[in-house]
Design a protein around this motif. Sequence first.
Motif, PDB file in Angstrom:
ATOM      1  N   MET A   1      18.535  46.606  28.784  1.00  0.00           N
ATOM      2  CA  MET A   1      19.813  46.649  28.069  1.00  0.00           C
ATOM      3  C   MET A   1      19.770  45.707  26.882  1.00  0.00           C
ATOM      4  O   MET A   1      19.082  44.679  26.893  1.00  0.00           O
ATOM      5  N   SER A   2      20.528  46.052  25.845  1.00  0.00           N
ATOM      6  CA  SER A   2      20.660  45.166  24.699  1.00  0.00           C
ATOM      7  C   SER A   2      21.417  43.923  25.125  1.00  0.00           C
ATOM      8  O   SER A   2      22.031  43.859  26.186  1.00  0.00           O
ATOM      9  N   GLY A   3      21.373  42.885  24.261  1.00  0.00           N
ATOM     10  CA  GLY A   3      22.059  41.638  24.577  1.00  0.00           C
ATOM     11  C   GLY A   3      23.536  41.835  24.830  1.00  0.00           C
ATOM     12  O   GLY A   3      24.102  41.260  25.769  1.00  0.00           O
ATOM     13  N   ARG A   4      24.169  42.684  24.031  1.00  0.00           N
ATOM     14  CA  ARG A   4      25.607  42.912  24.186  1.00  0.00           C
ATOM     15  C   ARG A   4      25.906  43.649  25.488  1.00  0.00           C
ATOM     16  O   ARG A   4      26.851  43.312  26.205  1.00  0.00           O
ATOM     17  N   LYS A   5      25.091  44.653  25.800  1.00  0.00           N
ATOM     18  CA  LYS A   5      25.308  45.399  27.037  1.00  0.00           C
ATOM     19  C   LYS A   5      25.040  44.523  28.263  1.00  0.00           C
ATOM     20  O   LYS A   5      25.738  44.618  29.270  1.00  0.00           O
ATOM     21  N   ALA A   6      24.009  43.684  28.155  1.00  0.00           N
ATOM     22  CA  ALA A   6      23.692  42.794  29.266  1.00  0.00           C
ATOM     23  C   ALA A   6      24.833  41.818  29.509  1.00  0.00           C
ATOM     24  O   ALA A   6      25.197  41.540  30.661  1.00  0.00           O
ATOM     25  N   GLN A   7      25.407  41.299  28.428  1.00  0.00           N
ATOM     26  CA  GLN A   7      26.529  40.381  28.573  1.00  0.00           C
ATOM     27  C   GLN A   7      27.735  41.086  29.177  1.00  0.00           C
ATOM     28  O   GLN A   7      28.442  40.527  30.036  1.00  0.00           O
ATOM     29  N   ALA A   8      27.974  42.330  28.771  1.00  0.00           N
ATOM     30  CA  ALA A   8      29.087  43.098  29.326  1.00  0.00           C
ATOM     31  C   ALA A   8      28.881  43.325  30.819  1.00  0.00           C
ATOM     32  O   ALA A   8      29.831  43.242  31.614  1.00  0.00           O
ATOM     33  N   ALA A   9      27.630  43.610  31.224  1.00  0.00           N
ATOM     34  CA  ALA A   9      27.330  43.816  32.649  1.00  0.00           C
ATOM     35  C   ALA A   9      27.545  42.533  33.435  1.00  0.00           C
ATOM     36  O   ALA A   9      28.083  42.561  34.553  1.00  0.00           O
ATOM     37  N   ARG A  10      27.132  41.403  32.854  1.00  0.00           N
ATOM     38  CA  ARG A  10      27.343  40.117  33.530  1.00  0.00           C
ATOM     39  C   ARG A  10      28.828  39.818  33.668  1.00  0.00           C
ATOM     40  O   ARG A  10      29.287  39.358  34.717  1.00  0.00           O
ATOM     41  N   ASN A  11      29.576  40.081  32.594  1.00  0.00           N
ATOM     42  CA  ASN A  11      31.021  39.852  32.649  1.00  0.00           C
ATOM     43  C   ASN A  11      31.676  40.727  33.719  1.00  0.00           C
ATOM     44  O   ASN A  11      32.568  40.277  34.442  1.00  0.00           O
ATOM     45  N   ASP A  12      31.227  41.977  33.812  1.00  0.00           N
ATOM     46  CA  ASP A  12      31.801  42.883  34.802  1.00  0.00           C
ATOM     47  C   ASP A  12      31.550  42.365  36.214  1.00  0.00           C
ATOM     48  O   ASP A  12      32.443  42.387  37.070  1.00  0.00           O
ATOM     49  N   GLU A  13      30.334  41.874  36.455  1.00  0.00           N
ATOM     50  CA  GLU A  13      30.019  41.339  37.776  1.00  0.00           C
ATOM     51  C   GLU A  13      30.854  40.099  38.078  1.00  0.00           C
ATOM     52  O   GLU A  13      31.371  39.922  39.188  1.00  0.00           O
ATOM     53  N   LEU A  14      31.006  39.233  37.073  1.00  0.00           N
ATOM     54  CA  LEU A  14      31.839  38.039  37.254  1.00  0.00           C
ATOM     55  C   LEU A  14      33.288  38.421  37.550  1.00  0.00           C
ATOM     56  O   LEU A  14      33.936  37.817  38.406  1.00  0.00           O
ATOM     57  N   ILE A  15      33.776  39.421  36.855  1.00  0.00           N
ATOM     58  CA  ILE A  15      35.165  39.870  37.053  1.00  0.00           C
ATOM     59  C   ILE A  15      35.350  40.408  38.469  1.00  0.00           C
ATOM     60  O   ILE A  15      36.323  40.079  39.151  1.00  0.00           O
ATOM     61  N   LEU A  16      34.414  41.230  38.929  1.00  0.00           N
ATOM     62  CA  LEU A  16      34.550  41.826  40.262  1.00  0.00           C
ATOM     63  C   LEU A  16      34.437  40.771  41.355  1.00  0.00           C
ATOM     64  O   LEU A  16      35.176  40.806  42.348  1.00  0.00           O
ATOM     65  N   GLN A  17      33.520  39.826  41.197  1.00  0.00           N
ATOM     66  CA  GLN A  17      33.401  38.752  42.181  1.00  0.00           C
ATOM     67  C   GLN A  17      34.677  37.918  42.218  1.00  0.00           C
ATOM     68  O   GLN A  17      35.176  37.568  43.301  1.00  0.00           O
ATOM     69  N   ALA A  18      35.191  37.606  41.041  1.00  0.00           N
ATOM     70  CA  ALA A  18      36.419  36.814  40.967  1.00  0.00           C
ATOM     71  C   ALA A  18      37.599  37.589  41.537  1.00  0.00           C
ATOM     72  O   ALA A  18      38.436  37.025  42.254  1.00  0.00           O
ATOM     73  N   ALA A  19      37.685  38.872  41.224  1.00  0.00           N
ATOM     74  CA  ALA A  19      38.796  39.692  41.723  1.00  0.00           C
ATOM     75  C   ALA A  19      38.787  39.761  43.241  1.00  0.00           C
ATOM     76  O   ALA A  19      39.843  39.667  43.886  1.00  0.00           O
ATOM     77  N   ARG A  20      37.624  39.909  43.807  1.00  0.00           N
ATOM     78  CA  ARG A  20      37.530  39.955  45.274  1.00  0.00           C
ATOM     79  C   ARG A  20      38.031  38.641  45.874  1.00  0.00           C
ATOM     80  O   ARG A  20      38.810  38.636  46.830  1.00  0.00           O
ATOM     81  N   ALA A  21      37.577  37.525  45.310  1.00  0.00           N
ATOM     82  CA  ALA A  21      37.993  36.220  45.829  1.00  0.00           C
ATOM     83  C   ALA A  21      39.488  36.002  45.655  1.00  0.00           C
ATOM     84  O   ALA A  21      40.183  35.546  46.575  1.00  0.00           O
ATOM     85  N   VAL A  22      40.004  36.338  44.481  1.00  0.00           N
ATOM     86  CA  VAL A  22      41.420  36.096  44.181  1.00  0.00           C
ATOM     87  C   VAL A  22      42.321  36.976  45.035  1.00  0.00           C
ATOM     88  O   VAL A  22      43.274  36.497  45.660  1.00  0.00           O
ATOM     89  N   PHE A  23      42.028  38.267  45.083  1.00  0.00           N
ATOM     90  CA  PHE A  23      42.945  39.197  45.747  1.00  0.00           C
ATOM     91  C   PHE A  23      42.813  39.196  47.266  1.00  0.00           C
ATOM     92  O   PHE A  23      43.763  39.553  47.968  1.00  0.00           O
ATOM     93  N   THR A  24      41.658  38.801  47.811  1.00  0.00           N
ATOM     94  CA  THR A  24      41.593  38.664  49.264  1.00  0.00           C
ATOM     95  C   THR A  24      42.278  37.378  49.713  1.00  0.00           C
ATOM     96  O   THR A  24      42.684  37.263  50.875  1.00  0.00           O
TER      97      THR A  24
END
Length: 207
Positions: free
Chosen positions: A1-24
């Motif tokens: 992946m390009s740098g921008r796409k890789a960063q977007a993928a990392r952000n998505d993973e961070l968001i999902l991990q955070a969402a799971r922690a916050v909403f549970t």
Amino acid sequence: MSGRKAQAARNDELILQAARAVFTADPGAPIAAVAEKAGVGISALYRRYPSKEALLQKLCGDGLKLYIEVTERALAEEGDPWEAFAGYLRGIVDADTNSLTIKLAGTFQPTEELGRDAMRAGALATEIHRRTVEAGVLRPDLTTADIALLLEQIASIRVGDERRISELRHRYLTLMMDALRLPPARRELPGPAATDEELSSRWWTGS
């Protein structure tokens, strides 16, 4: 992946991990709490998930897919039917999909895809239950609903840090499986029991 796409993928993973922690922890928490925990801007979160409902749908969709993956893997086992069933239960506990059920059921509108995946998950659970009962190693009076609620009880164990939570969950899963197996088993339980101090610490905020 390009740098921008890789960063977007990392952000998505961070968001999902955070969402799971916050909403549970708090299903009523605002979506801004997810952005804060993930360390991303609220605009970056909204670009990926336009609403809290969409984020909850994604979390539960991923949980269902993981449940399906664990169950299909267990059904593919051709050896000892009890060990395949035990592997299924351990996999579900490790995946912790039941924490999502406990906290998020009824808090959002399921999509058609979620409905299809839920039906698939239910069919797989029924199949592994049927196979294990027919092998004569699982109590025949036990239903798939019984198993689901027992797994939810195990998912409700939250004592100590993540390592300790996992250790205690597997301790009580082992105890539960010994009660479900035919003939009844009595194995050494993994990990030490919860201490009085661990149980009482849940009442203190640290302030």
